[in-house]
Design an enzyme around this catalytic site. Structure first.
Site, PDB file in Angstrom:
ATOM      1  CB  SER A   1      -1.167  -0.104   1.136  1.00  0.00           C
ATOM      2  OG  SER A   1      -0.196  -0.130   2.691  1.00  0.00           O
TER       3      SER A   1
ATOM      4  CG  ASP B   1       2.476  -6.733   1.747  1.00  0.00           C
ATOM      5  OD1 ASP B   1       1.346  -7.672   1.472  1.00  0.00           O
ATOM      6  OD2 ASP B   1       1.400  -5.442   1.735  1.00  0.00           O
TER       7      ASP B   1
ATOM      8  CE  LYS C   1      -0.379  -8.628   3.062  1.00  0.00           C
ATOM      9  NZ  LYS C   1      -0.914  -8.690   1.492  1.00  0.00           N
TER      10      LYS C   1
ATOM     11  CD  GLU D   1      -2.220  -8.487  -2.975  1.00  0.00           C
ATOM     12  OE1 GLU D   1      -2.494  -8.035  -4.496  1.00  0.00           O
ATOM     13  OE2 GLU D   1      -2.237  -7.689  -2.448  1.00  0.00           O
TER      14      GLU D   1
ATOM     15  CD  GLU E   1      -7.936  -5.639   1.069  1.00  0.00           C
ATOM     16  OE1 GLU E   1      -6.302  -6.270   0.962  1.00  0.00           O
ATOM     17  OE2 GLU E   1      -8.032  -4.397   0.494  1.00  0.00           O
TER      18      GLU E   1
HETATM   19  O1  KIV Z   1      -0.492  -3.592   1.577  1.00  0.00           O
HETATM   20  C1  KIV Z   1      -1.543  -3.128   2.582  1.00  0.00           C
HETATM   21  O2  KIV Z   1      -1.168  -2.745   3.042  1.00  0.00           O
HETATM   22  C2  KIV Z   1      -1.504  -4.811   2.249  1.00  0.00           C
HETATM   23  C3  KIV Z   1      -3.209  -4.451   3.485  1.00  0.00           C
HETATM   24  C4  KIV Z   1      -4.136  -4.245   3.504  1.00  0.00           C
HETATM   25  C5  KIV Z   1      -3.385  -5.838   4.381  1.00  0.00           C
HETATM   26  O3  KIV Z   1      -1.808  -5.412   2.284  1.00  0.00           O
END
Ligand code: KIV
Length: 258
Positions: free
Chosen positions: A43, A81, A109, A111, A178
């Site tokens: 994000s 991420d 993380k 997706e 989400e």
């Molecule tokens: O990138 C991010 O901030 C996220 C959250 C919205 C879970 O993946």
């Protein structure tokens, strides 16, 4: 915070708290307030780089911000991420995940669901702890036709649940879900043994996450699941209120849920 403690929290019914951070100063404040997890989220494409979505984020951005956040944190678990296009095959996934771990993350993380089988498996085989991310996947915003609630009908809800179970079987340690109906968030959280961390997925998830800039009311035009906790006081008191509201299940309320 050890990864094994997340599991204990779930078993004991203690809610897990998570905020995003992108630099060491914010990370230090959140850490000192006692947040359980800090997510170096992609994000940052929106809130740091000013992009329309997260597709402008690359590995060099994630490594830079992970190193910065890691400098500020003593207690919280750090999840970084993996950005768009950084896990398109098993070898690339492993090499990029290792870069984030070397930068200071304790978990990465990704997706997506069953289509990422090879990536999840190679990370498991190489002892790299993984957080999944299902429901609305911002890196797939174009394919998904916008930022829309996912899993509203029976078939898509079942697909998300089946993906979640596959990820659990492939050794994923925790799962972000989400923008899905609260009833589905509850069902997934009950049927998995690993903890779920919801964002717009209802109060019955095992934990909750928000983008910190949303939690602090900096972002304009936020989705329904966001609450601004900085209405009075300072960043520390807003963070403490956020943590307390999750721990006592007053956030998210029905007005923040689908
Ligand atoms: O990138 C991010 O901030 C996220 C959250 C919205 C879970 O993946």
């Amino acid at each position: 915070m050890k990864i094994s403690e997340l599991q204990t929290y779930k078993e004991q019914g203690e809610k897990i708290t998570c905020l995003t951070a992108y630099d060491s100063s914010f990370a230090q404040v959140f850490d000192e307030c006692g947040i359980d997890i800090i997510l170096i989220g992609d994000s940052l494409g929106n809130v740091i780089k000013g992009g329309e979505n997260t597709l402008c984020v690359g590995m060099s951005d994630m490594v830079y911000h992970t190193q910065a956040v890691a400098q500020g944190v003593k207690k919280a678990l750090l999840i970084a991420d993996m950005p768009h296009q950084s896990y398109t095959n098993a070898e690339q996934t492993l090499a990029n995940a290792q870069r984030l771990i070397n930068a200071g993350a304790q978990m990465v993380k990704l997706e997506g669901g069953r289509k990422l089988e090879a990536s999840f498996k190679i990370l498991y085989e190489n002892n790299i702890p993984v957080c999944g991310h299902l429901g609305l996947q911002p890196q797939s915003v174009i394919e998904m036709g916008g930022y829309k609630v996912q899993g509203r009908d029976n078939d898509s809800a079942q697909r998300i649940l089946d993906d979640a179970k596959a990820l659990e079987n492939w050794g994923v340690k925790t799962l972000v879900i989400e923008c899905i109906p609260a009833t589905l968030g509850k069902k997934i959280s009950k049927q998995l043994t690993i903890p779920t961390i919801g964002i717009g997925a209802g109060v019955d998830c095992d934990g909750q996450v928000l983008v910190s800039y949303d939690m602090l009311g900096i972002t304009q035009n936020t989705p329904k699941f966001v609450k601004n906790f900085l209405t009075n006081g300072n960043i520390q008191s807003a963070t403490n209120d956020f943590i307390q509201a999750i721990k006592n299940s007053t956030f998210p309320a029905d007005v923040h849920s689908y």
